[in-house]
Write an enzyme that holds these catalytic residues in place. Sequence first.
Site, PDB file in Angstrom:
ATOM      1  N   GLY A   7    -110.278 -15.493  63.841  1.00  0.00           N
ATOM      2  CA  GLY A   7    -109.906 -14.545  64.879  1.00  0.00           C
ATOM      3  C   GLY A   7    -109.623 -13.200  64.244  1.00  0.00           C
ATOM      4  O   GLY A   7    -108.489 -12.895  63.888  1.00  0.00           O
ATOM      5  N   ASN A 103     -98.786 -15.004  69.133  1.00  0.00           N
ATOM      6  CA  ASN A 103     -97.735 -14.958  70.146  1.00  0.00           C
ATOM      7  C   ASN A 103     -97.584 -16.313  70.817  1.00  0.00           C
ATOM      8  O   ASN A 103     -98.513 -17.120  70.847  1.00  0.00           O
ATOM      9  CB  ASN A 103     -98.083 -13.925  71.223  1.00  0.00           C
ATOM     10  CG  ASN A 103     -97.918 -12.504  70.735  1.00  0.00           C
ATOM     11  OD1 ASN A 103     -97.069 -12.219  69.885  1.00  0.00           O
ATOM     12  ND2 ASN A 103     -98.720 -11.594  71.261  1.00  0.00           N
ATOM     13  N   LYS A 185     -89.026 -14.190  69.213  1.00  0.00           N
ATOM     14  CA  LYS A 185     -90.145 -13.312  69.567  1.00  0.00           C
ATOM     15  C   LYS A 185     -90.659 -13.633  70.969  1.00  0.00           C
ATOM     16  O   LYS A 185     -91.037 -12.720  71.720  1.00  0.00           O
ATOM     17  CB  LYS A 185     -91.280 -13.430  68.549  1.00  0.00           C
ATOM     18  CG  LYS A 185     -92.386 -12.426  68.830  1.00  0.00           C
ATOM     19  CD  LYS A 185     -93.425 -12.337  67.746  1.00  0.00           C
ATOM     20  CE  LYS A 185     -94.443 -11.245  68.067  1.00  0.00           C
ATOM     21  NZ  LYS A 185     -95.522 -11.176  67.056  1.00  0.00           N
ATOM     22  N   ASN A 193     -93.522  -8.464  78.460  1.00  0.00           N
ATOM     23  CA  ASN A 193     -94.950  -8.560  78.766  1.00  0.00           C
ATOM     24  C   ASN A 193     -95.281  -8.602  80.253  1.00  0.00           C
ATOM     25  O   ASN A 193     -95.999  -7.734  80.759  1.00  0.00           O
ATOM     26  CB  ASN A 193     -95.561  -9.768  78.044  1.00  0.00           C
ATOM     27  CG  ASN A 193     -95.800  -9.487  76.574  1.00  0.00           C
ATOM     28  OD1 ASN A 193     -95.110  -8.675  75.958  1.00  0.00           O
ATOM     29  ND2 ASN A 193     -96.771 -10.156  75.988  1.00  0.00           N
ATOM     30  N   ASN A 203     -93.692   0.182  77.856  1.00  0.00           N
ATOM     31  CA  ASN A 203     -92.489  -0.578  77.522  1.00  0.00           C
ATOM     32  C   ASN A 203     -91.198   0.179  77.808  1.00  0.00           C
ATOM     33  O   ASN A 203     -90.199  -0.389  78.241  1.00  0.00           O
ATOM     34  CB  ASN A 203     -92.512  -0.969  76.046  1.00  0.00           C
ATOM     35  CG  ASN A 203     -93.615  -1.944  75.706  1.00  0.00           C
ATOM     36  OD1 ASN A 203     -94.358  -2.393  76.578  1.00  0.00           O
ATOM     37  ND2 ASN A 203     -93.752  -2.281  74.441  1.00  0.00           N
ATOM     38  N   ASN A 252     -95.683   2.320  74.078  1.00  0.00           N
ATOM     39  CA  ASN A 252     -96.685   1.256  73.930  1.00  0.00           C
ATOM     40  C   ASN A 252     -97.005   0.619  75.275  1.00  0.00           C
ATOM     41  O   ASN A 252     -96.109   0.407  76.107  1.00  0.00           O
ATOM     42  CB  ASN A 252     -96.185   0.160  72.991  1.00  0.00           C
ATOM     43  CG  ASN A 252     -96.137   0.610  71.549  1.00  0.00           C
ATOM     44  OD1 ASN A 252     -96.322   1.779  71.244  1.00  0.00           O
ATOM     45  ND2 ASN A 252     -95.862  -0.329  70.659  1.00  0.00           N
ATOM     46  N   SER A 254     -97.931  -2.933  76.574  1.00  0.00           N
ATOM     47  CA  SER A 254     -97.880  -4.303  76.057  1.00  0.00           C
ATOM     48  C   SER A 254     -99.272  -4.924  76.069  1.00  0.00           C
ATOM     49  O   SER A 254    -100.161  -4.498  76.820  1.00  0.00           O
ATOM     50  CB  SER A 254     -96.923  -5.157  76.897  1.00  0.00           C
ATOM     51  OG  SER A 254     -97.484  -5.426  78.174  1.00  0.00           O
ATOM     52  N   SER A 255     -99.454  -5.948  75.228  1.00  0.00           N
ATOM     53  CA  SER A 255    -100.757  -6.612  75.167  1.00  0.00           C
ATOM     54  C   SER A 255    -101.133  -7.201  76.517  1.00  0.00           C
ATOM     55  O   SER A 255    -102.308  -7.190  76.903  1.00  0.00           O
ATOM     56  CB  SER A 255    -100.739  -7.716  74.104  1.00  0.00           C
ATOM     57  OG  SER A 255     -99.727  -8.668  74.379  1.00  0.00           O
ATOM     58  N   GLU A 267    -102.093 -13.921  77.808  1.00  0.00           N
ATOM     59  CA  GLU A 267    -101.417 -15.029  77.125  1.00  0.00           C
ATOM     60  C   GLU A 267    -100.241 -15.566  77.940  1.00  0.00           C
ATOM     61  O   GLU A 267     -99.326 -16.176  77.398  1.00  0.00           O
ATOM     62  CB  GLU A 267    -100.940 -14.578  75.749  1.00  0.00           C
ATOM     63  CG  GLU A 267    -102.086 -14.273  74.796  1.00  0.00           C
ATOM     64  CD  GLU A 267    -101.618 -13.907  73.396  1.00  0.00           C
ATOM     65  OE1 GLU A 267    -102.064 -14.561  72.436  1.00  0.00           O
ATOM     66  OE2 GLU A 267    -100.822 -12.956  73.266  1.00  0.00           O
TER      67      GLU A 267
END
Length: 302
Positions: A7, A103, A185, A193, A203, A252, A254-255, A267
């Site tokens: 990955g 994550n 985390k 998220n 964020n 930022n 977030s993903s 995710e």
Amino acid sequence: MEIAVIGSGAMGSLYGGTLAEAGHDVTLVDVWEEHVRTIEESGLRLTDDDGERAIPVRATTDPGTVSPPDLALVFVKSTQTDVALDGARPLLDERVDVLSLQNGLGNAEDIAGYVPERNVVAGVTTHGATLEGPGRVFHAGSGPTRIGRYFVDDDDRVDAIAGAFTAAGLPTTVSDAIRDDIWEKVLVNVGINAPTALARVENGALARTQEGRRVVEAAVHEAVAVARHEGCTIRDDIVDHVVDVAERTGTNASSMLQDVRAGRETEVERIHGAVVRRAARHDLAVPVNRTLADLVRLAQGA
């Protein structure tokens, strides 16, 4: 050290490229053909505080061409762990340590389906990276990494991995409480998220507004109860910690927000969804996390 990165998106390329630059024998494995071809032809272009440079490193889309390494570093999206490792079976054997810096919850358990439990190493990192295009990675932020064996006690091989990462410029320590570290985390992800993805905000909005802080507090408190029922030690100021992370990463996206914007799978199943499923095992009610998970599922399917 011989290292295969399974990955090789933003974070996988960051780690793989940095370790290759430090002299390790690294192979990047990824399904994105253009990314792999670009790296093979002109190197991995990494941009950080030192500027931009091209790092020579092997890359392939075929795990079957990679000999079993000393270390397999897993950086696929957590929902793809099982699929990725099934495809990477040719490079996994009982001698290979497999490290997840992904994550969410459940990655170590997935990895244990492919190598002995004694070979599973898990960790958390605060580094950030952005894939800017095929073969191009921006190192967006630096910070500590913690790793440890997930099922058994740590040993000299884990110390060697941490030492190699640190020497390469990726400061890493060995933790004797890696499950607590992973949960901490996850709690940060729980607080940031889904709320940012659903509100379509960066964020910092969670730290600046009463509404944001209320959502963080509600979601995190629910998840803390689950973590503690699973035997984890969680810091008492965890909500303040999550708000602080949101403030420090204020600009930022977030993903999960990036994934929702791009119409990609998120995710959520390994973060909020995992909290909901584990809460059910302990007869705990987590209505906020259940609602957040359901709304993200709706958003990513839209």
